[in-house]
Design a protein around this motif. Structure first.
Motif, PDB file in Angstrom:
ATOM      1  N   ILE A  18       0.832  -0.888  -0.024  1.00 20.87           N
ATOM      2  CA  ILE A  18      -0.391   0.048  -0.096  1.00 20.87           C
ATOM      3  C   ILE A  18       0.622   0.926   0.248  1.00 20.87           C
ATOM      4  N   LYS A  19       1.768   1.366   0.442  1.00 20.84           N
ATOM      5  CA  LYS A  19       3.312   2.188   0.602  1.00 20.84           C
ATOM      6  C   LYS A  19       3.640   2.388  -0.481  1.00 20.84           C
ATOM      7  N   GLN A  26      -0.777   5.615  -7.361  1.00 16.30           N
ATOM      8  CA  GLN A  26      -1.744   4.959  -7.834  1.00 16.30           C
ATOM      9  C   GLN A  26      -2.787   5.497  -6.974  1.00 16.30           C
ATOM     10  N   LYS A  27      -3.869   5.170  -8.057  1.00 14.42           N
ATOM     11  CA  LYS A  27      -5.537   4.656  -7.765  1.00 14.42           C
ATOM     12  C   LYS A  27      -5.675   3.733  -5.986  1.00 14.42           C
ATOM     13  N   LEU A  56     -13.421  11.409  -4.566  1.00 10.51           N
ATOM     14  CA  LEU A  56     -12.375  11.387  -3.983  1.00 10.51           C
ATOM     15  C   LEU A  56     -11.282  10.781  -5.352  1.00 10.51           C
ATOM     16  N   ASP A  57     -11.927  10.203  -6.391  1.00  9.90           N
ATOM     17  CA  ASP A  57     -11.037   9.734  -6.970  1.00  9.90           C
ATOM     18  C   ASP A  57     -10.223   8.529  -6.807  1.00  9.90           C
ATOM     19  N   MET A  84      -7.106  -4.799  -0.763  1.00 13.15           N
ATOM     20  CA  MET A  84      -8.145  -3.720   0.017  1.00 13.15           C
ATOM     21  C   MET A  84      -6.689  -2.647   0.363  1.00 13.15           C
ATOM     22  N   ASP A  85      -6.872  -1.898   0.097  1.00 16.18           N
ATOM     23  CA  ASP A  85      -6.060  -0.803   0.601  1.00 16.18           C
ATOM     24  C   ASP A  85      -5.779  -0.123   1.706  1.00 16.18           C
TER      25      ASP A  85
END
Length: 306
Positions: A18-19, A26-27, A56-57, A84-85
């Motif tokens: 995620i980091k 990235q989205k 929030l894109d 999942m992020d």
């Protein structure tokens, strides 16, 4: 709401993948799990989630079991762990879902709760209505519309669900202020619309002395109003419930339902996404109370105009 400190990304051990996504710009992939995607309340939540994704894109995904199925909710979350992020969750059951919430957090994925809180977990923040407090408000409203005396039946589509237990606890607390009111039973109607109506009908035939129905959710509220309308009980049987389904708005306008409490579901869906995105983008987050909006025949026209 319990006392709760602001949560910051700097204090959270974020998963490396995620980091890396954040660093690369990235989205983000946000997942919002609801405790029963088949109920009539779900589309309002979903609309808020979709608005969150657009504004929030981010990729905001609305997921969850069909019917209140804790095992189904858990296994779906487990299969999404690598994708999942961030996860927002409204738990079918606090006890069943707390361990999986903590496992997701331990994997470095931020988790918030919405709609139904899970205070036994280590979730970062909660967005929604204080369920016990909204039950207290409903109980007090019921007491007022009954002028402090009568027999009340509580109705719910899922008596065992955590949200229902919390709200019933509040409702009974609110009604304690009225010693002239007796709570005769809690009716568990199930979620099928026809069954909701027929279980209310059978209960009213079984005990015609009931003078008030207090519904704890979206879907037994209009059924109770519909029963009163069809059986010439409008104004005699007092009804207090939840949510602003179109049918409920009509029944309040016509005086079949005395009051309904809005839970702002679209706002809750949006807040679920917003809290996670803020957190991942470095802003501190805290609990968000989406409030209690009370609608009666006097002010329901405000909703009809929207």
């Amino acid at each position: 709401m319990s006392a709760h400190a602001e949560q910051k990304l700097a204090d959270f051990k974020l998963a490396d993948r995620i980091k890396a996504k954040l660093d690369a710009g990235q989205k983000l992939d946000i997942y919002v799990s609801f405790h029963d995607v088949s109920n009539e309340f779900a589309p309002f939540i979903k609309a808020g989630v979709e608005r969150g994704g657009k504004e929030l894109d981010v990729n905001a995904n609305f997921v969850g079991p069909v019917g209140s199925d804790a095992d189904g909710q858990i296994s779906e979350i487990e299969t999404l762990m690598g994708k999942m992020d961030g996860l927002a969750i409204s738990s079918v059951s606090t006890d069943a879902l707390a361990p999986v919430i903590d496992r997701v957090l331990a994997a470095g994925i931020p988790v918030v709760t919405y709609n139904t809180d899970n205070p036994d977990s280590k979730r970062l923040a909660f967005a929604g209505q204080d369920l016990v407090q909204s039950g207290v408000e409903a109980g007090k409203l019921m007491g007022k519309v009954l002028d402090g005396k009568g027999k009340v039946m509580i109705t719910t589509i899922d008596a065992a669900a955590q949200w229902s237990l919390d709200r019933e606890k509040g409702a009974r607390e609110g009604l304690k202020e009225f010693p002239g009111i007796e709570v005769v039973s809690t009716l568990n109607t199930g979620t099928d619309p026809q069954k909701i109506y027929s279980s209310i009908e059978n209960a009213m035939l079984g005990d015609p002395s009931i003078t008030g129905i207090l519904s704890l959710e979206c879907c037994s509220t209009p059924a109770a109003g519909e029963w009163a309308a069809r059986n010439g009980q409008t104004g005699k049987l007092k009804i207090v419930g939840f949510d602003l389904l179109d049918q409920t708005v009509d029944l309040v306008s016509n005086g079949n339902i005395q009051a309904t409490i809005d839970q702002a579901p679209e706002k809750q869906g949006f807040a679920a996404v917003d809290l996670l995105v803020k957190f991942l983008r470095g802003a501190p987050i805290d609990n968000l109370d989406t409030g209690v909006g009370v609608y009666t025949q006097e002010n329901i026209a405000e909703i009809a105009k929207k």
